[in-house]
Write a protein that holds these residues in place. Structure first.
Motif, mmCIF file in Angstrom:
data_model
loop_
_atom_site.group_PDB
_atom_site.id
_atom_site.type_symbol
_atom_site.label_atom_id
_atom_site.label_comp_id
_atom_site.label_asym_id
_atom_site.label_seq_id
_atom_site.Cartn_x
_atom_site.Cartn_y
_atom_site.Cartn_z
ATOM 1 N N ALA A 183 -2.074 -29.667 71.705
ATOM 2 C CA ALA A 183 -1.206 -29.257 70.669
ATOM 3 C C ALA A 183 -1.019 -30.117 69.570
ATOM 4 N N ASP A 184 -0.417 -30.450 69.975
ATOM 5 C CA ASP A 184 0.729 -31.815 69.681
ATOM 6 C C ASP A 184 -0.673 -32.912 68.677
ATOM 7 N N SER A 185 -1.812 -32.802 69.130
ATOM 8 C CA SER A 185 -2.733 -33.333 68.828
ATOM 9 C C SER A 185 -3.241 -33.603 67.588
ATOM 10 N N ASP A 186 -4.660 -34.157 67.453
ATOM 11 C CA ASP A 186 -5.254 -33.865 66.399
ATOM 12 C C ASP A 186 -6.875 -33.718 67.902
ATOM 13 N N ALA A 187 -7.173 -33.337 68.684
ATOM 14 C CA ALA A 187 -8.172 -33.008 69.254
ATOM 15 C C ALA A 187 -8.024 -31.397 68.762
ATOM 16 N N SER A 188 -9.976 -31.033 68.995
ATOM 17 C CA SER A 188 -9.980 -30.192 68.578
ATOM 18 C C SER A 188 -11.064 -29.267 69.497
ATOM 19 N N CYS A 189 -10.755 -29.581 70.470
ATOM 20 C CA CYS A 189 -11.864 -28.812 71.265
ATOM 21 C C CYS A 189 -11.775 -30.005 72.862
ATOM 22 N N ALA A 190 -11.094 -28.755 73.776
ATOM 23 C CA ALA A 190 -11.341 -29.645 75.051
ATOM 24 C C ALA A 190 -11.355 -29.048 76.434
ATOM 25 N N ILE A 191 -11.754 -29.484 77.440
ATOM 26 C CA ILE A 191 -12.412 -28.935 78.537
ATOM 27 C C ILE A 191 -12.145 -29.562 79.634
ATOM 28 N N LEU A 192 -10.392 -29.456 80.764
ATOM 29 C CA LEU A 192 -9.779 -29.850 81.157
ATOM 30 C C LEU A 192 -10.477 -29.462 83.511
ATOM 31 N N ASN A 193 -10.858 -30.348 83.329
ATOM 32 C CA ASN A 193 -10.909 -29.704 84.511
ATOM 33 C C ASN A 193 -10.364 -30.528 85.954
ATOM 34 N N LEU A 194 -9.247 -29.859 86.178
ATOM 35 C CA LEU A 194 -8.162 -30.442 87.103
ATOM 36 C C LEU A 194 -8.060 -29.799 87.645
ATOM 37 N N GLY A 195 -9.331 -29.906 88.899
ATOM 38 C CA GLY A 195 -9.529 -30.280 90.714
ATOM 39 C C GLY A 195 -9.853 -28.392 90.711
ATOM 40 N N GLY A 196 -10.745 -27.612 89.806
ATOM 41 C CA GLY A 196 -10.801 -26.106 90.379
ATOM 42 C C GLY A 196 -9.909 -25.608 88.940
ATOM 43 N N THR A 197 -8.719 -25.765 88.379
ATOM 44 C CA THR A 197 -8.592 -25.135 87.599
ATOM 45 C C THR A 197 -8.518 -25.948 86.023
ATOM 46 N N ILE A 198 -9.249 -25.051 84.721
ATOM 47 C CA ILE A 198 -10.301 -25.773 84.143
ATOM 48 C C ILE A 198 -9.000 -25.025 83.108
ATOM 49 N N LEU A 199 -8.448 -25.770 82.551
ATOM 50 C CA LEU A 199 -7.750 -25.554 80.720
ATOM 51 C C LEU A 199 -9.045 -25.660 79.613
ATOM 52 N N LEU A 200 -9.505 -24.349 79.158
ATOM 53 C CA LEU A 200 -10.108 -24.636 77.604
ATOM 54 C C LEU A 200 -9.456 -24.260 76.539
ATOM 55 N N TYR A 201 -9.243 -25.317 75.446
ATOM 56 C CA TYR A 201 -8.435 -25.650 74.973
ATOM 57 C C TYR A 201 -9.401 -25.586 73.382
ATOM 58 N N GLY A 202 -9.447 -25.002 72.233
ATOM 59 C CA GLY A 202 -9.626 -25.140 70.816
ATOM 60 C C GLY A 202 -10.762 -23.988 71.165
ATOM 61 N N LYS A 203 -11.836 -24.908 70.173
ATOM 62 C CA LYS A 203 -13.154 -24.640 69.626
ATOM 63 C C LYS A 203 -14.531 -25.124 69.360
ATOM 64 N N LYS A 204 -15.589 -24.723 70.506
ATOM 65 C CA LYS A 204 -16.327 -25.871 70.145
ATOM 66 C C LYS A 204 -16.893 -25.934 69.042
ATOM 67 N N PRO A 205 -17.667 -27.357 68.190
ATOM 68 C CA PRO A 205 -17.943 -27.550 66.842
ATOM 69 C C PRO A 205 -18.719 -26.480 67.181
ATOM 70 N N ASP A 206 -19.601 -26.020 67.926
ATOM 71 C CA ASP A 206 -20.776 -24.488 66.910
ATOM 72 C C ASP A 206 -20.291 -23.644 67.463
ATOM 73 N N ASN A 207 -19.091 -23.561 67.724
ATOM 74 C CA ASN A 207 -18.119 -22.168 67.336
ATOM 75 C C ASN A 207 -18.485 -21.378 68.855
ATOM 76 N N THR A 208 -19.564 -21.445 69.679
ATOM 77 C CA THR A 208 -19.882 -20.504 70.956
ATOM 78 C C THR A 208 -19.246 -20.473 71.778
ATOM 79 N N PRO A 209 -18.694 -19.832 72.554
ATOM 80 C CA PRO A 209 -18.255 -19.522 73.597
ATOM 81 C C PRO A 209 -17.971 -20.890 75.008
#
Ligand code: ADP
Ligand code: MG
Length: 340
Positions: A183-209
């Motif tokens: 949130a403090d960066s300019d990243a628009s989208c992220a998928i972080l797989n932290l070993g089975g716990t997954i953070l989905l952040y922002g919006k995909k460029p094509d706006n699909t889920p």
């Protein structure tokens, strides 16, 4: 003690990164960056639409939290606390201990970080698996009680023979911390797989889920279905992640705090979707312990959804995500919609 440095063997779960695979076409922008590394005894893979430096910052945070939160890493503050019975904790370790205490109270009898000595006794840390006798189990169960954790300013104390493990929530905490960094960066989208716990952040460029595959316990490299969702944290606990078999019986790494025994209630996997990473992670473990019979817990809370699979091929999905879940082709589970 089994969490002694000499006896300890780091448990790497190389398969874990495969447990839930995401459609990583999510970030198809030119500034896509990715990195994979090992932390918290598992493999993590990060994919970020943004500057490469963000991946580095996220990875550094993962290693930093590993050093503070792991019960099996001799460098960690929690390891030191368990060894010495008391320790002054950093902000991260202290806040996660405090949050774990709140969650233990809320999830009484299903989530409790003082299960650690029992986790050790079953051999889940040393990899020297064994079924303890009933007397030992009764003694261990007696000692499982989060109320014994005393917090005074930044000092935490544990009575003799009590030790804690934040393993059921550490990856969720990391997910929340990563969200703050993003949130403090300019990243628009992220998928972080932290070993089975997954953070989905922002919006995909094509706006699909985002599309998250939920691991098939029979074949954890495959998926029994897919969840289409927006931002949030998806955490899965499965008996297939770490277990051993003896006398034809399977013993898993998630323990019932009331008995000190591996859960054996017909649950095969629990996936939680929530905005709150720590909550997602804690609930995936706690609902696994509760089982579908106690899933009424859901009706009293509106901050999460779940997917719960039982060994009789019934799949229970809560109403908030029911229409967003697609069963994989050829999968014949019976679906049940759980309403609030
Ligand atoms: P994983 O860490 O494998 O993704 P979980 O999030 O379900 O899976 O956490 C399980 C870990 O948490 C176990 O390895 C054990 O160390 C610890 N644990 C097991 N049972 C409980 C419990 N009932 N409450 C809190 N922690 C638990
Ligand atoms: Mg968990």
């Amino acid at each position: 003690m089994c969490y002694d440095g000499d006896m300890m063997k780091r448990l790497i779960k190389p398969l874990l990164c495969l447990l839930i695979i995401l459609t990583l076409t999510a970030c198809s922008a030119t500034s896509e960056n990715s990195v994979s590394f090992e932390a918290m005894d598992t493999l993590m893979s990060l994919k970020v639409c943004g500057d490469n430096i963000i991946c580095e910052t996220l990875e550094n945070r993962a290693h930093e939290l590993d050093e503070r939160l792991s019960a099996t890493n001799p460098e960690s503050e929690i390891y030191q606390l368990n060894e010495n019975g008391s320790a002054k904790l950093s902000g991260d370790a202290l806040s996660l201990v405090k949050r774990s205490l709140e969650l233990s109270k809320e999830l009484e009898n299903s989530f409790d970080p003082t299960v650690f000595p029992a986790v050790c006794e079953w051999g889940f840390i040393s990899d020297e698996y064994r079924v303890p006798d009933e007397k030992t189990l009764a003694q261990l169960a007696e000692k499982i009680d989060y109320k014994q954790i005393a917090v005074d300013d930044n000092t935490v104390r544990l009575p003799k023979d009590v030790a804690i493990d934040l393993g059921a929530v550490a990856k969720g905490y990391l997910a929340d911390e990563c969200r703050t960094i993003l949130a403090d960066s300019d990243a628009s989208c992220a998928i972080l797989n932290l070993g089975g716990t997954i953070l989905l952040y922002g919006k995909k460029p094509d706006n699909t889920p985002f599309k998250v595959g939920v691991a098939d316990p029979e074949n954890p490299a495959g998926y029994f279905g897919y969840l289409a969702c927006g931002e949030g944290v998806v955490a899965t606990s499965g008996g297939y992640e770490r277990y051993f078999e003896e006398g034809g019986k399977r013993y898993i790494h998630i323990l019932d705090p009331t008995t000190a025994k591996p859960v054996d209630n017909g649950t095969l996997s629990v996936t939680i979707f929530s905005d709150d990473g720590v909550l997602s992670d804690a609930l995936s473990t706690a609902l696994f312990v509760m089982g579908i019979d106690k899933a009424a817990y859901y009706q009293a809370h509106d901050d999460f959804d779940f997917i719960l699979l039982t060994d009789d091929n019934n799949l229970y999905i809560t109403e908030g995500i029911y229409d967003d879940f697609t069963l994989a082709e050829g999968c014949d589970f019976t679906l049940h919609k759980i309403s609030r």
